[in-house]
Design a protein around this motif. Structure first.
Motif, PDB file in Angstrom:
ATOM      1  N   GLN A  34       0.831  -1.208   0.000  1.00  0.00           N
ATOM      2  CA  GLN A  34       0.000   0.000   0.000  1.00  0.00           C
ATOM      3  C   GLN A  34       0.863   1.255   0.000  1.00  0.00           C
ATOM      4  N   THR A  35       1.918   1.234   0.795  1.00  0.00           N
ATOM      5  CA  THR A  35       2.817   2.391   0.876  1.00  0.00           C
ATOM      6  C   THR A  35       3.517   2.636  -0.452  1.00  0.00           C
ATOM      7  N   LEU A  36       3.959   1.578  -1.104  1.00  0.00           N
ATOM      8  CA  LEU A  36       4.640   1.727  -2.386  1.00  0.00           C
ATOM      9  C   LEU A  36       3.693   2.287  -3.452  1.00  0.00           C
ATOM     10  N   VAL A  37       2.510   1.695  -3.554  1.00  0.00           N
ATOM     11  CA  VAL A  37       1.563   2.106  -4.595  1.00  0.00           C
ATOM     12  C   VAL A  37       1.107   3.542  -4.388  1.00  0.00           C
ATOM     13  N   ALA A  38       0.961   3.951  -3.139  1.00  0.00           N
ATOM     14  CA  ALA A  38       0.528   5.315  -2.836  1.00  0.00           C
ATOM     15  C   ALA A  38       1.521   6.355  -3.343  1.00  0.00           C
ATOM     16  N   GLN A  39       2.794   5.968  -3.453  1.00  0.00           N
ATOM     17  CA  GLN A  39       3.814   6.915  -3.900  1.00  0.00           C
ATOM     18  C   GLN A  39       3.982   6.956  -5.411  1.00  0.00           C
ATOM     19  N   LEU A  40       3.514   5.927  -6.109  1.00  0.00           N
ATOM     20  CA  LEU A  40       3.682   5.877  -7.553  1.00  0.00           C
ATOM     21  C   LEU A  40       2.724   6.841  -8.251  1.00  0.00           C
ATOM     22  N   PRO A  41       3.143   7.457  -9.345  1.00  0.00           N
ATOM     23  CA  PRO A  41       2.225   8.278 -10.124  1.00  0.00           C
ATOM     24  C   PRO A  41       1.053   7.454 -10.646  1.00  0.00           C
ATOM     25  N   THR A  42      -0.065   8.104 -10.884  1.00  0.00           N
ATOM     26  CA  THR A  42      -1.262   7.387 -11.332  1.00  0.00           C
ATOM     27  C   THR A  42      -1.090   6.796 -12.732  1.00  0.00           C
ATOM     28  N   GLN A  43      -0.113   7.256 -13.492  1.00  0.00           N
ATOM     29  CA  GLN A  43       0.153   6.706 -14.824  1.00  0.00           C
ATOM     30  C   GLN A  43       0.911   5.379 -14.774  1.00  0.00           C
ATOM     31  N   VAL A  44       1.293   4.945 -13.586  1.00  0.00           N
ATOM     32  CA  VAL A  44       2.112   3.742 -13.455  1.00  0.00           C
ATOM     33  C   VAL A  44       1.270   2.587 -12.921  1.00  0.00           C
ATOM     34  N   TYR A 234      21.380  -6.303   0.997  1.00  0.00           N
ATOM     35  CA  TYR A 234      21.682  -7.492   1.780  1.00  0.00           C
ATOM     36  C   TYR A 234      22.964  -7.334   2.601  1.00  0.00           C
ATOM     37  N   GLN A 235      23.737  -6.276   2.327  1.00  0.00           N
ATOM     38  CA  GLN A 235      25.001  -6.069   3.021  1.00  0.00           C
ATOM     39  C   GLN A 235      24.965  -4.750   3.784  1.00  0.00           C
ATOM     40  N   PRO A 236      25.627  -4.678   4.946  1.00  0.00           N
ATOM     41  CA  PRO A 236      25.530  -3.479   5.796  1.00  0.00           C
ATOM     42  C   PRO A 236      26.084  -2.214   5.154  1.00  0.00           C
ATOM     43  N   HIS A 237      27.016  -2.345   4.216  1.00  0.00           N
ATOM     44  CA  HIS A 237      27.617  -1.155   3.611  1.00  0.00           C
ATOM     45  C   HIS A 237      26.768  -0.592   2.468  1.00  0.00           C
ATOM     46  N   GLU A 238      25.716  -1.297   2.057  1.00  0.00           N
ATOM     47  CA  GLU A 238      24.923  -0.871   0.907  1.00  0.00           C
ATOM     48  C   GLU A 238      23.912   0.209   1.288  1.00  0.00           C
ATOM     49  N   GLN A 239      23.634   1.078   0.343  1.00  0.00           N
ATOM     50  CA  GLN A 239      22.685   2.170   0.531  1.00  0.00           C
ATOM     51  C   GLN A 239      21.298   1.743   0.070  1.00  0.00           C
ATOM     52  N   GLU A 240      20.289   1.942   0.919  1.00  0.00           N
ATOM     53  CA  GLU A 240      18.918   1.581   0.560  1.00  0.00           C
ATOM     54  C   GLU A 240      18.443   2.366  -0.670  1.00  0.00           C
ATOM     55  N   PHE A 241      17.661   1.713  -1.495  1.00  0.00           N
ATOM     56  CA  PHE A 241      17.056   2.370  -2.653  1.00  0.00           C
ATOM     57  C   PHE A 241      16.099   3.454  -2.173  1.00  0.00           C
ATOM     58  N   ASP A 242      16.236   4.661  -2.708  1.00  0.00           N
ATOM     59  CA  ASP A 242      15.406   5.791  -2.298  1.00  0.00           C
ATOM     60  C   ASP A 242      14.122   5.784  -3.138  1.00  0.00           C
ATOM     61  N   PHE A 243      13.141   5.029  -2.679  1.00  0.00           N
ATOM     62  CA  PHE A 243      11.928   4.835  -3.472  1.00  0.00           C
ATOM     63  C   PHE A 243      11.129   6.132  -3.597  1.00  0.00           C
ATOM     64  N   ALA A 244      11.092   6.931  -2.541  1.00  0.00           N
ATOM     65  CA  ALA A 244      10.332   8.188  -2.586  1.00  0.00           C
ATOM     66  C   ALA A 244      10.900   9.116  -3.661  1.00  0.00           C
ATOM     67  N   ARG A 245      12.213   9.235  -3.689  1.00  0.00           N
ATOM     68  CA  ARG A 245      12.839  10.093  -4.712  1.00  0.00           C
ATOM     69  C   ARG A 245      12.623   9.506  -6.103  1.00  0.00           C
ATOM     70  N   TYR A 246      12.708   8.187  -6.225  1.00  0.00           N
ATOM     71  CA  TYR A 246      12.464   7.525  -7.502  1.00  0.00           C
ATOM     72  C   TYR A 246      11.069   7.867  -8.022  1.00  0.00           C
ATOM     73  N   CYS A 247      10.081   7.844  -7.137  1.00  0.00           N
ATOM     74  CA  CYS A 247       8.710   8.148  -7.546  1.00  0.00           C
ATOM     75  C   CYS A 247       8.562   9.612  -7.961  1.00  0.00           C
ATOM     76  N   GLU A 248       9.281  10.497  -7.302  1.00  0.00           N
ATOM     77  CA  GLU A 248       9.263  11.909  -7.710  1.00  0.00           C
ATOM     78  C   GLU A 248       9.811  12.062  -9.132  1.00  0.00           C
ATOM     79  N   LEU A 249      10.885  11.352  -9.430  1.00  0.00           N
ATOM     80  CA  LEU A 249      11.465  11.414 -10.773  1.00  0.00           C
ATOM     81  C   LEU A 249      10.550  10.766 -11.801  1.00  0.00           C
ATOM     82  N   LEU A 250       9.863   9.687 -11.407  1.00  0.00           N
ATOM     83  CA  LEU A 250       8.877   9.079 -12.307  1.00  0.00           C
ATOM     84  C   LEU A 250       7.717  10.031 -12.588  1.00  0.00           C
ATOM     85  N   ALA A 251       7.308  10.778 -11.577  1.00  0.00           N
ATOM     86  CA  ALA A 251       6.206  11.717 -11.748  1.00  0.00           C
ATOM     87  C   ALA A 251       6.561  12.788 -12.780  1.00  0.00           C
TER      88      ALA A 251
END
Length: 407
Positions: A34-44, A234-251
């Motif tokens: 629900q959280t993911l879909v709420a952030q996606l543009p309506t065209q997606v 999966y590894q402690p040194h990795e940076q989490e994917f910024d889904f909120a920013r990704y959705c802004e760029l998709l918008a």
């Protein structure tokens, strides 16, 4: 932690035999989707790629929140239709046979991702026999550069998609397939990309390229499937994917191309966090100066770590009761290799990782095991018992009656 830790402890406390189980938190999964879909543009349109985890309970939990499901076999089509007669299905995969295409039409598959000219010919033939037109996307193996990712399915020589050079020769001849309605293109080129900015830039390049082809070949372009490929750390040194920013760029991209619909088909990013894999430590030993913890489980249940050659994240759940008179093996403040029960040295889930304390009968809980764990594993090698399959729904533990089939 995503999965309900209190209920996990309750489950472990009630076990009278060696612990080996997958636990999937459907409450978390529903909320996460629900959280993911709420952030996606309506065209997606958001499809769930069920290859990541195709349990019926998982599909049912996601059904109210996704646009549809992406499948890659007759068996996966049947699994989706077991939870819904009419939810949209997108059918991908490089090896579609006549039988699979026939069954897909019988089961009301909405959209086909076609990966070769032979697949176009087969589907056109079947659609002609039924006097119908079928919607499809052409999956592309492009020649442009791609970002670095764990797996790369295109941009190089692989079995996936139509080579871009062949596609240029095919697009002027789409009228040869009058029973197919080609509404766009499918780009699923890589997996487990953790950079939201690079991923958004790649999606924009997909769209720009597809629009250029549509203009060049006078195509009625309505839909572009941009694949999945969003990564999980999966590894402690990795940076989490910024889904909120990704959705802004998709918008912004959607505003630039208001006539197009985009489709995503994430699997790992949707379901990985909802699951854990529990293994009891059956033994701890030393060989050639190194510690090994042997688990009641292994890669026949959870193949991802050995497949990707990484140390999978885990936590130790201590169990203080030791009801035996003989000594309890332990490893304290040392590096330990966590290996399974199979008769192969490749059955390793984490190699030479330092633990504060690990003893026989303690539980190792592998995190982020809700995707590509049980569902990509060779379950019956050596004929060990299957793990128990447990679901958390409405804050209640539900245990499958049959370890082979989700109930």
């Amino acid at each position: 932690m995503a999965v309900n830790s209190t209920l996990i402890q309750d489950y472990i406390a009630k076990q009278s035999k060696e612990v080996c189980a997958f636990i999937y938190d459907l409450d978390f999964l529903s909320s996460h989707m629900q959280t993911l879909v709420a952030q996606l543009p309506t065209q997606v349109d958001s499809y769930y790629a069920i290859k990541a985890n195709s349990d019926e309970a998982v599909l049912a939990a996601l059904l109210p929140h996704v646009y549809g499901f992406e499948v890659a076999s007759m068996g996966e089509i049947a699994k989706v239709r077991a939870v819904s007669r009419d939810v949209p299905i997108a059918f991908g995969g490089p090896g579609k046979t006549i039988s699979e295409l026939q069954t897909a039409l019988d089961l009301n598959v909405e959209l086909f991702h076609l990966e070769s000219e032979l697949q176009l010919a087969r589907l056109n033939h079947l659609a002609a026999e039924r006097g119908m037109r079928v919607k499809c996307l052409l999956r592309v193996n492009p020649h442009f550069d791609l970002p670095t990712a764990t797996l790369q399915m295109a941009g190089q020589a692989t079995q996936f998609g139509i080579d871009e050079m062949e596609l240029m020769a095919l697009l002027p001849r789409l009228s040869d397939y009058p029973h197919l309605e080609v509404i766009g293109f499918h780009f699923h080129c890589l997996s487990n990309n953790l950079d939201a900015y690079k991923h958004a830039a790649l999606v924009r390049h997909y769209v720009q390229t597809a629009q250029q082809w549509a203009t060049q070949f006078k195509l009625n372009l309505t839909t572009i499937n941009v694949g999945g490929g969003i990564g999980v750390t999966y590894q402690p040194h990795e940076q989490e994917f910024d889904f909120a920013r990704y959705c802004e760029l998709l918008a912004q991209l959607c505003r630039d191309y208001p006539h197009l619909r985009l489709a995503t088909e994430c699997g790992r990013y949707i379901s990985a966090e909802c699951g854990v894999y529990l293994c009891e430590v059956t033994d701890i030993k030393q060989n050639h100066g190194q510690y090994f913890a042997v688990l009641r489980g292994g890669s026949h249940h959870f193949r991802l770590p050995s497949s990707w050659q990484h140390n999978h994240p885990f936590v130790v759940i201590a169990r203080d009761i030791w009801p035996y008179s003989f000594a309890r093996p332990a490893a304290v403040k040392v590096a330990v290799t966590l290996c399974g029960e199979l008769c192969t040295p490749k059955d390793v889930l984490a190699k030479q990782v330092t633990v504060a304390s690990l003893r026989a009968d303690d539980i190792v809980m592998f995190q982020k095991a809700g995707a590509y764990g049980w569902h990509i594993s060779h379950h019956d090698f050596l004929s060990h018992p299957h793990p128990e399959r447990v679901y958390i729904k409405d804050q209640t533990l539900l245990i499958s009656e049959d370890n082979h089939v989700t109930r």
